[in-house]
Design an enzyme around this catalytic site. Structure first.
Site, PDB file in Angstrom:
ATOM      1  N   GLY A  52      -8.243  47.146 -27.555  1.00 43.27           N
ATOM      2  CA  GLY A  52      -9.329  46.175 -27.673  1.00 43.27           C
ATOM      3  C   GLY A  52      -9.904  45.946 -26.298  1.00 43.27           C
ATOM      4  O   GLY A  52      -9.221  46.156 -25.301  1.00 43.27           O
ATOM      5  N   THR A  53     -11.161  45.533 -26.251  1.00 40.21           N
ATOM      6  CA  THR A  53     -11.798  45.492 -24.937  1.00 40.21           C
ATOM      7  C   THR A  53     -12.194  44.091 -24.467  1.00 40.21           C
ATOM      8  O   THR A  53     -11.315  43.302 -24.168  1.00 40.21           O
ATOM      9  CB  THR A  53     -12.956  46.484 -24.881  1.00 40.21           C
ATOM     10  OG1 THR A  53     -13.733  46.312 -26.052  1.00 40.21           O
ATOM     11  CG2 THR A  53     -12.433  47.893 -24.833  1.00 40.21           C
ATOM     12  N   THR A  54     -13.480  43.791 -24.406  1.00 38.65           N
ATOM     13  CA  THR A  54     -13.913  42.685 -23.548  1.00 38.65           C
ATOM     14  C   THR A  54     -13.818  41.298 -24.192  1.00 38.65           C
ATOM     15  O   THR A  54     -14.248  41.102 -25.330  1.00 38.65           O
ATOM     16  CB  THR A  54     -15.369  42.947 -23.105  1.00 38.65           C
ATOM     17  OG1 THR A  54     -15.455  44.304 -22.694  1.00 38.65           O
ATOM     18  CG2 THR A  54     -15.765  42.037 -21.968  1.00 38.65           C
ATOM     19  N   LYS A  85     -10.794  39.791 -31.914  1.00 37.37           N
ATOM     20  CA  LYS A  85      -9.897  39.636 -30.775  1.00 37.37           C
ATOM     21  C   LYS A  85      -9.850  38.223 -30.233  1.00 37.37           C
ATOM     22  O   LYS A  85      -9.201  37.956 -29.234  1.00 37.37           O
ATOM     23  CB  LYS A  85     -10.324  40.617 -29.672  1.00 37.37           C
ATOM     24  CG  LYS A  85     -10.087  42.069 -30.078  1.00 37.37           C
ATOM     25  CD  LYS A  85     -10.644  43.030 -29.081  1.00 37.37           C
ATOM     26  CE  LYS A  85     -12.137  43.165 -29.260  1.00 37.37           C
ATOM     27  NZ  LYS A  85     -12.715  44.235 -28.424  1.00 37.37           N
ATOM     28  N   ALA A 227     -16.548  51.250 -23.972  1.00 39.65           N
ATOM     29  CA  ALA A 227     -15.495  50.729 -24.846  1.00 39.65           C
ATOM     30  C   ALA A 227     -15.819  49.347 -25.405  1.00 39.65           C
ATOM     31  O   ALA A 227     -15.060  48.798 -26.188  1.00 39.65           O
ATOM     32  CB  ALA A 227     -14.165  50.692 -24.103  1.00 39.65           C
TER      33      ALA A 227
END
Lengths: 279, 232
Positions: A52-54, A85, A227
């Site tokens: 998972g990213t930002t 997230k 991403a």
């Protein structure tokens, strides 16, 4: 006169009736250690798993906003377009997690339960610092996996009921806990999001403006980081954005986010003149 | 070592039961009642911190009478049991029936094997999505379980209070109506011909499992909110 083997009689094992601890993690460690994420054998070599990213968070007058994009990647492939997230940790705090998605989601589940468990047993809420420290301890337990490239990096924020203000905490993989002021971002797109937040954040924002700033920061991150996923108007997938104020955790509605994302896109469109393509 | 006197099992169990019953009868009563939107719990309790009614899980609550340290221990065990189950499976897989069974085994084992029975009586209640889905289990000091419908009264003078509640309760009552009935029952004089006591809201511990709430349905009612409900 006690039974030689308490479990043989069908009664609740002694771990359940031992007084003292209000921590679910401590209870698991004594009664069912295999259920704890940190107690599993560490894999050897590279593990391919969705990341998972930002995540961004910023403070505004009366609380904080936390927002996360919806993309998970596995190498150069998009593993998920609609992963979430950002989660409520409890009524007055939110946690967003970048890093290995499977471990992150498990950690959030355990953290939510840890806070609820304390609340039920003690009959009162943990302080915001107490919650932040619990999360640090849990991240530390994941250090072995982090060394294998399966890091989990959370961003934690909430409304401090004693100080009557919103606060944000960031972490590193070793469990270091750092209080952030004004705004912060974690994950692969965080460099770009931080730049955006620096320019757009100002003291005295209200909740609606803060939501706008958070979405802009994610759009900027998605612009430059492959991403991070931007708002997807085709599939109507918007970032998960939540505010935490004195009134508690509140997820911003899909309709409001659609409006914010559309306004952002419109603003960006007018600044770009036609540069042409194939003519 | 001297030989202990022979005591028949009947006598042994009877002595233990008498002992537990005496301990439970000393405490104040707890009333549990179903109403249209959930299950209500009420007891006379001046303390704001030492609760007799508590949340176990999303739709499950716990009420107890008897010795505080003993039922507090069982309450914590229940929270651990429920949270462990919900964590291993899913939140919807935590049921009052499972918890009532675990409590029954524990109470039963302590009653027969340990030197002193637990001086407690418990209610484990689960609120359903519709009134027919509500479950109320009453657990006695010896581990016996009864599946109750409508209402439960336990603690000192349970029999006298039970007759008051059974005369006034009917299915589909509203929350103010069942709270009024509960407070009237709790204020019932101990002896025939005594005067009915008025219990002020500050002396009451009241909580509900409210089926209209999302996720965690347990809520304590106190202060102005409770006063309004009692006056309604």
């Amino acid at each position: 006169m006690t039974h030689p083997d308490p479990t043989a009689s069908g009664r609740l094992p002694y771990a359940f009736t031992t007084p003292g601890s209000s921590s679910f993690v401590d209870f698991l460690a004594s009664h069912a250690p295999t259920l704890l994420p940190g107690n599993r054998p560490v894999p050897v070599g590279d593990v391919q798993a969705p990341h998972g990213t930002t995540i961004v968070a910023l403070a505004f007058d009366g609380g904080i906003v936390m927002a996360g994009d919806r993309r998970a990647t596995m190498g150069s492939m998009i593993a998920s377009r609609e992963i979430e997230k950002v989660f409520p940790a409890d009524e007055y705090s939110a946690v967003g997690i970048a890093g290995t998605a499977g471990l992150a989601v498990e950690l959030v589940r355990l953290f939510q339960l840890e806070l609820e468990h304390y609340e039920k047993i003690e009959g009162s809420l943990l302080s915001l610092d107490g919650k932040a420290n619990r999360l640090a301890t849990m991240i530390r337990g994941n250090l072995g996996l982090a060394m294998q490239g399966l890091a989990v990096v959370p961003l934690f924020g909430g409304f401090d009921l004693d100080r009557r203000t919103g606060r944000i905490f960031s972490y590193d993989v070793t469990g270091g806990r750092y209080e952030e002021h004004d705004h912060h971002a974690v994950g692969s797109g965080s460099v770009f999001a931080r730049g955006s937040l620096k320019k757009l954040w100002r003291p005295g924002l209200d909740a609606a403006e803060a939501v706008r700033v958070a979405v802009e920061a994610l759009v900027d991150a998605a612009d430059d980081d492959s991403a991070t996923g931007g708002p997807d108007s085709t599939r109507r997938i918007w970032p998960v954005v939540a505010t935490v104020t004195e009134a508690g955790y509140l997820r911003v509605s899909q309709d409001e986010l659609a409006g914010v994302a559309a306004a952002s896109e419109e603003r960006r469109r007018v600044t770009h003149t036609d540069r042409g393509g194939a003519r | 070592m001297s030989m202990p006197f022979y005591v028949s099992p009947e006598q042994l169990m009877k002595d233990r039961a008498d002992y537990a019953r005496k301990g439970i009868a000393r405490g104040r009563s707890v009333v549990v009642l179903q109403y249209d939107d959930g299950i209500a719990f009420a007891t006379e309790n001046a303390s704001r911190a030492l609760h007799k009614v508590s949340e176990i899980y999303d739709r499950i609550a716990f009420a107890a009478v008897g010795k505080y340290n003993e039922f507090e221990n069982l309450r914590v065990a229940g929270v651990r049991y429920a949270d462990l189950r919900g964590y291993s499976y899913d939140r919807v897989d935590v049921t009052a029936r499972g918890l009532a069974n675990a409590y029954a085994q524990t109470l039963g084992t302590v009653f027969t094997t340990e030197s002193k029975p637990l001086e407690v009586e418990l209610v484990v209640a689960e609120v359903g999505h519709v009134p027919d889905g509500d479950q109320i289990y009453r657990l006695a000091y010896d581990g016996s379980v009864t599946d109750e419908h409508g209402w439960v009264v336990m603690g000192g003078q349970a029999d006298r209070l039970d007759s008051v509640v059974s005369a006034g309760w009917s299915p589909g009552m509203t929350l103010p109506a069942v709270l009024g009935l509960a407070v009237a029952a709790l204020g019932t004089p101990a002896d025939e011909g005594g005067t009915q006591r008025e219990i002020p809201a500050a002396q009451l511990e009241v909580a509900v499992l409210d089926r209209t709430r999302p996720r965690r349905t347990f809520r304590r009612l106190s202060g102005p909110l409770l006063e309004d409900l009692l006056q309604a």
